[in-house]
Design a protein around this motif. Sequence first.
Motif, short mmCIF file in Angstrom:
data_model
loop_
_atom_site.label_atom_id
_atom_site.label_comp_id
_atom_site.label_asym_id
_atom_site.label_seq_id
_atom_site.Cartn_x
_atom_site.Cartn_y
_atom_site.Cartn_z
N GLY A 88 0.56 -1.22 0.01
CA GLY A 88 0.04 -0.19 0.09
C GLY A 88 0.75 1.42 -0.02
N GLY A 89 2.18 0.91 -0.04
CA GLY A 89 3.14 2.19 -0.03
C GLY A 89 2.88 3.04 -1.48
N GLY A 90 3.51 4.03 -1.52
CA GLY A 90 3.53 4.78 -2.82
C GLY A 90 3.80 6.42 -2.69
N LEU A 91 3.61 7.29 -3.64
CA LEU A 91 3.67 8.62 -3.78
C LEU A 91 2.42 9.23 -3.90
CD1 LEU A 91 5.45 10.98 -4.48
CD2 LEU A 91 5.45 10.52 -6.91
N VAL A 92 2.24 10.29 -3.05
CA VAL A 92 0.96 10.85 -2.94
C VAL A 92 1.41 12.44 -2.60
CG1 VAL A 92 0.88 10.47 -0.36
CG2 VAL A 92 -1.19 10.84 -1.63
N GLN A 93 0.48 13.14 -3.17
CA GLN A 93 0.69 14.80 -2.92
C GLN A 93 0.18 15.11 -1.38
OE1 GLN A 93 -1.29 16.65 -5.78
NE2 GLN A 93 0.30 16.99 -7.07
N ALA A 94 0.76 15.90 -0.62
CA ALA A 94 0.45 16.49 0.51
C ALA A 94 -1.22 16.63 0.52
CB ALA A 94 1.10 17.93 1.10
N GLY A 95 -1.89 16.27 1.69
CA GLY A 95 -3.06 16.45 1.80
C GLY A 95 -3.85 15.32 1.50
N GLY A 96 -3.15 14.12 0.81
CA GLY A 96 -3.71 13.05 0.27
C GLY A 96 -3.84 12.06 1.30
N SER A 97 -4.08 10.64 0.75
CA SER A 97 -4.63 9.57 1.68
C SER A 97 -3.95 8.61 0.92
CB SER A 97 -5.95 9.43 1.74
OG SER A 97 -6.63 10.20 2.45
N VAL A 144 9.80 4.84 5.33
CA VAL A 144 9.62 3.71 5.17
C VAL A 144 8.95 3.02 6.43
CG1 VAL A 144 10.53 1.30 5.27
CG2 VAL A 144 11.81 3.24 4.02
N TYR A 145 7.52 2.61 6.32
CA TYR A 145 6.78 2.25 7.23
C TYR A 145 6.89 0.73 7.38
CZ TYR A 145 4.48 6.88 7.52
OH TYR A 145 4.49 8.07 7.60
N TYR A 146 7.17 0.30 8.59
CA TYR A 146 7.04 -1.07 8.95
C TYR A 146 5.96 -1.74 9.69
CZ TYR A 146 11.97 -0.53 7.52
OH TYR A 146 13.11 -0.12 6.91
N CYS A 147 5.66 -2.76 9.44
CA CYS A 147 4.59 -3.63 10.33
C CYS A 147 5.29 -4.40 11.44
CB CYS A 147 3.86 -4.57 9.33
SG CYS A 147 2.61 -5.60 10.18
N ASN A 148 4.68 -4.37 12.49
CA ASN A 148 5.30 -5.07 13.57
C ASN A 148 4.35 -5.92 14.51
OD1 ASN A 148 5.29 -4.77 16.84
ND2 ASN A 148 7.73 -4.81 16.01
N ALA A 149 4.80 -7.08 15.08
CA ALA A 149 3.80 -7.85 15.54
C ALA A 149 4.69 -8.15 17.07
CB ALA A 149 3.51 -9.31 14.90
N GLU A 150 3.95 -8.14 18.12
CA GLU A 150 4.39 -8.31 19.45
C GLU A 150 3.98 -9.80 19.78
OE1 GLU A 150 3.82 -5.45 22.10
OE2 GLU A 150 4.51 -3.91 20.64
N VAL A 151 4.22 -11.12 19.45
CA VAL A 151 3.71 -12.29 19.67
C VAL A 151 3.97 -12.75 21.11
CG1 VAL A 151 3.53 -14.73 18.74
CG2 VAL A 151 4.33 -12.83 17.19
N PRO A 152 2.90 -12.80 21.96
CA PRO A 152 3.38 -13.49 23.49
C PRO A 152 4.06 -14.93 23.25
CG PRO A 152 0.84 -13.42 22.80
CD PRO A 152 1.80 -12.88 21.79
N GLN A 160 9.07 -6.35 5.93
CA GLN A 160 10.14 -5.84 5.14
C GLN A 160 10.20 -4.28 4.87
OE1 GLN A 160 7.53 -7.02 3.93
NE2 GLN A 160 7.12 -5.81 2.19
N GLY A 161 8.95 -3.56 5.26
CA GLY A 161 9.05 -2.11 5.05
C GLY A 161 8.20 -1.76 3.87
N THR A 162 7.74 -0.58 3.77
CA THR A 162 6.98 0.06 2.31
C THR A 162 7.01 1.34 2.52
OG1 THR A 162 4.96 -0.06 1.09
CG2 THR A 162 4.67 0.09 3.48
N LEU A 163 7.59 1.93 1.27
CA LEU A 163 7.93 3.21 1.16
C LEU A 163 6.77 4.09 1.15
CD1 LEU A 163 10.28 5.68 1.10
CD2 LEU A 163 10.12 5.17 -1.19
N VAL A 164 6.50 5.19 1.80
CA VAL A 164 5.58 6.39 1.62
C VAL A 164 6.14 7.60 1.38
CG1 VAL A 164 3.69 7.61 3.08
CG2 VAL A 164 3.67 5.03 3.10
N THR A 165 5.96 8.17 0.18
CA THR A 165 6.42 9.38 -0.13
C THR A 165 5.35 10.41 -0.45
OG1 THR A 165 8.39 8.47 -1.20
CG2 THR A 165 7.85 10.66 -1.60
N VAL A 166 5.57 11.64 0.35
CA VAL A 166 4.66 12.70 0.18
C VAL A 166 5.09 13.81 -0.32
CG1 VAL A 166 2.76 14.05 1.49
CG2 VAL A 166 3.40 11.59 2.39
N SER A 167 4.56 14.23 -1.57
CA SER A 167 5.39 15.47 -1.95
C SER A 167 4.68 16.80 -1.52
CB SER A 167 5.33 15.36 -3.61
OG SER A 167 3.72 15.24 -4.08
N SER A 168 5.42 17.81 -1.62
CA SER A 168 4.65 18.91 -1.28
C SER A 168 4.00 19.76 -2.32
CB SER A 168 5.86 20.12 -0.44
OG SER A 168 6.93 20.07 -1.49
#
Length: 120
Positions: free
Chosen positions: A8-17, A92-100, A112-120
């Motif tokens: 789900g990562g990617g390039l988005v303009q500021a104010g976007g989702s 880079v956004y990483y998912c984390n699990a805390e497994v008891p 492994q991480g997914t890159l989110v880039t927000v352009s101004s």
Amino acid sequence: QVQLVESGGGLVQAGGSLRLSCAASGSIFSRSAMGWYRQAPGNQRELVARVTSGGTTNYADFVKGRFTISRDNAKDTVHLQMNSLKPEDTAVYYCNAEVPTTPGRYLELWGQGTLVTVSS
């Protein structure tokens, strides 16, 4: 072997989702706290949002009111809905699990991480 796979990562303009997703393989999801962390160049990895196995959420102050974490235990997936994105959310956004494992202890897993880039 347990895996966390982000998407789900990617390039988005500021104010976007954007909406990030993390799918967990193996039988760990329903009993694990799940979180999203991010790391920008030159910075340490930091917590963005976290949801416990019982559904309690907490957020970093810098995303409160803009990001929402949710989990779907039927699909072993955790999502991060990111609205009103700012250039400073670029990371880079990483998912984390805390497994008891044993009482008071847990195994920490990372995607492994997914890159989110927000352009101004």
